[in-house]
Design a protein around this motif. Structure first.
Motif, PDB file in Angstrom:
ATOM      1  N   LEU A  10      18.649 -14.375   3.329  1.00  0.00           N
ATOM      2  CA  LEU A  10      17.689 -13.480   3.965  1.00  0.00           C
ATOM      3  C   LEU A  10      18.074 -13.319   5.432  1.00  0.00           C
ATOM      4  O   LEU A  10      18.150 -14.292   6.171  1.00  0.00           O
ATOM      5  CB  LEU A  10      16.274 -14.046   3.846  1.00  0.00           C
ATOM      6  N   VAL A  11      18.343 -12.082   5.843  1.00  0.00           N
ATOM      7  CA  VAL A  11      18.783 -11.798   7.207  1.00  0.00           C
ATOM      8  C   VAL A  11      17.630 -11.274   8.059  1.00  0.00           C
ATOM      9  O   VAL A  11      17.506 -11.619   9.225  1.00  0.00           O
ATOM     10  CB  VAL A  11      19.939 -10.770   7.190  1.00  0.00           C
ATOM     11  N   ASP A  12      16.775 -10.462   7.465  1.00  0.00           N
ATOM     12  CA  ASP A  12      15.672  -9.866   8.220  1.00  0.00           C
ATOM     13  C   ASP A  12      14.482  -9.681   7.292  1.00  0.00           C
ATOM     14  O   ASP A  12      14.647  -9.342   6.115  1.00  0.00           O
ATOM     15  CB  ASP A  12      16.108  -8.515   8.805  1.00  0.00           C
ATOM     16  N   PHE A  13      13.286  -9.920   7.817  1.00  0.00           N
ATOM     17  CA  PHE A  13      12.046  -9.752   7.066  1.00  0.00           C
ATOM     18  C   PHE A  13      11.035  -9.108   7.996  1.00  0.00           C
ATOM     19  O   PHE A  13      10.726  -9.659   9.048  1.00  0.00           O
ATOM     20  CB  PHE A  13      11.527 -11.113   6.588  1.00  0.00           C
ATOM     21  N   GLN A  14      10.556  -7.930   7.625  1.00  0.00           N
ATOM     22  CA  GLN A  14       9.554  -7.239   8.427  1.00  0.00           C
ATOM     23  C   GLN A  14       8.427  -6.787   7.505  1.00  0.00           C
ATOM     24  O   GLN A  14       8.657  -6.473   6.342  1.00  0.00           O
ATOM     25  CB  GLN A  14      10.155  -6.021   9.119  1.00  0.00           C
ATOM     26  N   TRP A  15       7.229  -6.744   8.053  1.00  0.00           N
ATOM     27  CA  TRP A  15       6.106  -6.239   7.288  1.00  0.00           C
ATOM     28  C   TRP A  15       5.165  -5.500   8.227  1.00  0.00           C
ATOM     29  O   TRP A  15       5.162  -5.725   9.430  1.00  0.00           O
ATOM     30  CB  TRP A  15       5.368  -7.366   6.557  1.00  0.00           C
ATOM     31  N   LYS A  16       4.411  -4.585   7.645  1.00  0.00           N
ATOM     32  CA  LYS A  16       3.390  -3.896   8.430  1.00  0.00           C
ATOM     33  C   LYS A  16       2.218  -3.551   7.520  1.00  0.00           C
ATOM     34  O   LYS A  16       2.366  -3.343   6.326  1.00  0.00           O
ATOM     35  CB  LYS A  16       3.941  -2.652   9.117  1.00  0.00           C
ATOM     36  N   LEU A  17       1.056  -3.529   8.140  1.00  0.00           N
ATOM     37  CA  LEU A  17      -0.185  -3.206   7.450  1.00  0.00           C
ATOM     38  C   LEU A  17      -0.420  -1.710   7.539  1.00  0.00           C
ATOM     39  O   LEU A  17      -0.252  -1.109   8.597  1.00  0.00           O
ATOM     40  CB  LEU A  17      -1.349  -3.964   8.099  1.00  0.00           C
ATOM     41  N   GLY A  18      -0.787  -1.110   6.429  1.00  0.00           N
ATOM     42  CA  GLY A  18      -1.088   0.315   6.417  1.00  0.00           C
ATOM     43  C   GLY A  18      -2.341   0.584   5.603  1.00  0.00           C
ATOM     44  O   GLY A  18      -2.813  -0.265   4.858  1.00  0.00           O
ATOM     45  N   VAL A  19      -2.879   1.787   5.768  1.00  0.00           N
ATOM     46  CA  VAL A  19      -4.045   2.221   5.004  1.00  0.00           C
ATOM     47  C   VAL A  19      -3.811   3.664   4.588  1.00  0.00           C
ATOM     48  O   VAL A  19      -3.493   4.506   5.420  1.00  0.00           O
ATOM     49  CB  VAL A  19      -5.348   2.129   5.835  1.00  0.00           C
ATOM     50  N   SER A  20      -3.948   3.931   3.290  1.00  0.00           N
ATOM     51  CA  SER A  20      -3.832   5.305   2.798  1.00  0.00           C
ATOM     52  C   SER A  20      -5.115   6.043   3.134  1.00  0.00           C
ATOM     53  O   SER A  20      -6.204   5.572   2.836  1.00  0.00           O
ATOM     54  CB  SER A  20      -3.629   5.316   1.285  1.00  0.00           C
ATOM     55  N   VAL A  21      -4.965   7.214   3.754  1.00  0.00           N
ATOM     56  CA  VAL A  21      -6.158   7.971   4.117  1.00  0.00           C
ATOM     57  C   VAL A  21      -6.290   9.270   3.339  1.00  0.00           C
ATOM     58  O   VAL A  21      -7.371   9.839   3.282  1.00  0.00           O
ATOM     59  CB  VAL A  21      -6.207   8.269   5.636  1.00  0.00           C
ATOM     60  N   SER A  22      -5.200   9.745   2.741  1.00  0.00           N
ATOM     61  CA  SER A  22      -5.327  10.948   1.922  1.00  0.00           C
ATOM     62  C   SER A  22      -4.206  10.990   0.893  1.00  0.00           C
ATOM     63  O   SER A  22      -3.089  10.546   1.135  1.00  0.00           O
ATOM     64  CB  SER A  22      -5.277  12.205   2.784  1.00  0.00           C
ATOM     65  N   SER A  23      -4.555  11.497  -0.285  1.00  0.00           N
ATOM     66  CA  SER A  23      -3.586  11.637  -1.362  1.00  0.00           C
ATOM     67  C   SER A  23      -4.169  12.537  -2.438  1.00  0.00           C
ATOM     68  O   SER A  23      -5.357  12.494  -2.714  1.00  0.00           O
ATOM     69  CB  SER A  23      -3.248  10.263  -1.959  1.00  0.00           C
ATOM     70  N   ASN A  24      -3.304  13.330  -3.053  1.00  0.00           N
ATOM     71  CA  ASN A  24      -3.782  14.149  -4.161  1.00  0.00           C
ATOM     72  C   ASN A  24      -3.503  13.463  -5.496  1.00  0.00           C
ATOM     73  O   ASN A  24      -3.806  14.000  -6.539  1.00  0.00           O
ATOM     74  CB  ASN A  24      -3.153  15.544  -4.131  1.00  0.00           C
ATOM     75  N   LYS A  25      -2.925  12.241  -5.467  1.00  0.00           N
ATOM     76  CA  LYS A  25      -2.615  11.518  -6.692  1.00  0.00           C
ATOM     77  C   LYS A  25      -3.357  10.193  -6.812  1.00  0.00           C
ATOM     78  O   LYS A  25      -3.321   9.563  -7.848  1.00  0.00           O
ATOM     79  CB  LYS A  25      -1.117  11.241  -6.772  1.00  0.00           C
ATOM     80  N   CYS A  26      -4.027   9.774  -5.756  1.00  0.00           N
ATOM     81  CA  CYS A  26      -4.647   8.453  -5.742  1.00  0.00           C
ATOM     82  C   CYS A  26      -6.152   8.576  -5.561  1.00  0.00           C
ATOM     83  O   CYS A  26      -6.621   9.299  -4.690  1.00  0.00           O
ATOM     84  CB  CYS A  26      -4.052   7.611  -4.609  1.00  0.00           C
ATOM     85  N   GLU A  27      -6.891   7.836  -6.374  1.00  0.00           N
ATOM     86  CA  GLU A  27      -8.347   7.874  -6.271  1.00  0.00           C
ATOM     87  C   GLU A  27      -8.878   6.830  -5.298  1.00  0.00           C
ATOM     88  O   GLU A  27      -9.956   7.002  -4.749  1.00  0.00           O
ATOM     89  CB  GLU A  27      -8.968   7.659  -7.651  1.00  0.00           C
ATOM     90  N   GLN A  28      -8.159   5.737  -5.089  1.00  0.00           N
ATOM     91  CA  GLN A  28      -8.636   4.663  -4.218  1.00  0.00           C
ATOM     92  C   GLN A  28      -8.004   4.800  -2.837  1.00  0.00           C
ATOM     93  O   GLN A  28      -6.926   4.287  -2.579  1.00  0.00           O
ATOM     94  CB  GLN A  28      -8.288   3.301  -4.812  1.00  0.00           C
ATOM     95  N   LEU A  29      -8.682   5.498  -1.969  1.00  0.00           N
ATOM     96  CA  LEU A  29      -8.195   5.656  -0.612  1.00  0.00           C
ATOM     97  C   LEU A  29      -8.896   4.674   0.306  1.00  0.00           C
ATOM     98  O   LEU A  29      -9.849   4.004  -0.081  1.00  0.00           O
ATOM     99  CB  LEU A  29      -8.393   7.093  -0.143  1.00  0.00           C
ATOM    100  N   ASN A  30      -8.410   4.612   1.523  1.00  0.00           N
ATOM    101  CA  ASN A  30      -8.918   3.648   2.516  1.00  0.00           C
ATOM    102  C   ASN A  30      -8.742   2.208   2.044  1.00  0.00           C
ATOM    103  O   ASN A  30      -9.515   1.334   2.400  1.00  0.00           O
ATOM    104  CB  ASN A  30     -10.378   3.931   2.865  1.00  0.00           C
ATOM    105  N   THR A  31      -7.714   1.986   1.235  1.00  0.00           N
ATOM    106  CA  THR A  31      -7.384   0.648   0.766  1.00  0.00           C
ATOM    107  C   THR A  31      -6.160   0.157   1.531  1.00  0.00           C
ATOM    108  O   THR A  31      -5.126   0.827   1.548  1.00  0.00           O
ATOM    109  CB  THR A  31      -7.073   0.663  -0.751  1.00  0.00           C
ATOM    110  N   PRO A  32      -6.241  -0.994   2.179  1.00  0.00           N
ATOM    111  CA  PRO A  32      -5.093  -1.488   2.944  1.00  0.00           C
ATOM    112  C   PRO A  32      -3.954  -1.929   2.015  1.00  0.00           C
ATOM    113  O   PRO A  32      -4.180  -2.338   0.875  1.00  0.00           O
ATOM    114  CB  PRO A  32      -5.649  -2.676   3.726  1.00  0.00           C
ATOM    115  N   PHE A  33      -2.745  -1.843   2.527  1.00  0.00           N
ATOM    116  CA  PHE A  33      -1.568  -2.296   1.807  1.00  0.00           C
ATOM    117  C   PHE A  33      -0.579  -2.851   2.819  1.00  0.00           C
ATOM    118  O   PHE A  33      -0.688  -2.591   4.019  1.00  0.00           O
ATOM    119  CB  PHE A  33      -0.932  -1.172   0.983  1.00  0.00           C
ATOM    120  N   ILE A  34       0.374  -3.611   2.342  1.00  0.00           N
ATOM    121  CA  ILE A  34       1.408  -4.197   3.185  1.00  0.00           C
ATOM    122  C   ILE A  34       2.751  -3.608   2.747  1.00  0.00           C
ATOM    123  O   ILE A  34       3.102  -3.678   1.577  1.00  0.00           O
ATOM    124  CB  ILE A  34       1.468  -5.733   3.041  1.00  0.00           C
TER     125      ILE A  34
END
Length: 76
Positions: A10-34
């Protein structure tokens, strides 16, 4: 005779927190993801980049597995 299982380094490991705010394919919005980005140097010294997304509970489990592996490796 001991056999070594080499999966690379393992040379590099990065992560960031995001939240989906709009999508025409997803019903569960405002759900955090990494979003996780890793770079691994394989056994042929080739650099490979990988990315994937996890839910927060999945990321917490992923992080716990890394802690468990570290503890195991320290005990060797």
């Amino acid at each position: 005779m001991d056999k070594l299982f080499n999966v690379g380094r393992l040379v590099d490991f990065q992560w960031k927190l995001g939240v989906s705010v709009s999508s025409n394919k997803c019903e569960q919005l405002n759900t955090p993801f990494i979003s996780v980005f890793v770079k691994v140097l394989d056994t042929n010294n080739q650099l490979a980049s990988h990315s994937f997304e996890l839910s927060v509970p999945e990321f917490q489990d992923f992080a716990q597995q890394f802690k468990d592996m570290s503890t195991l490796m320290d005990s060797l």
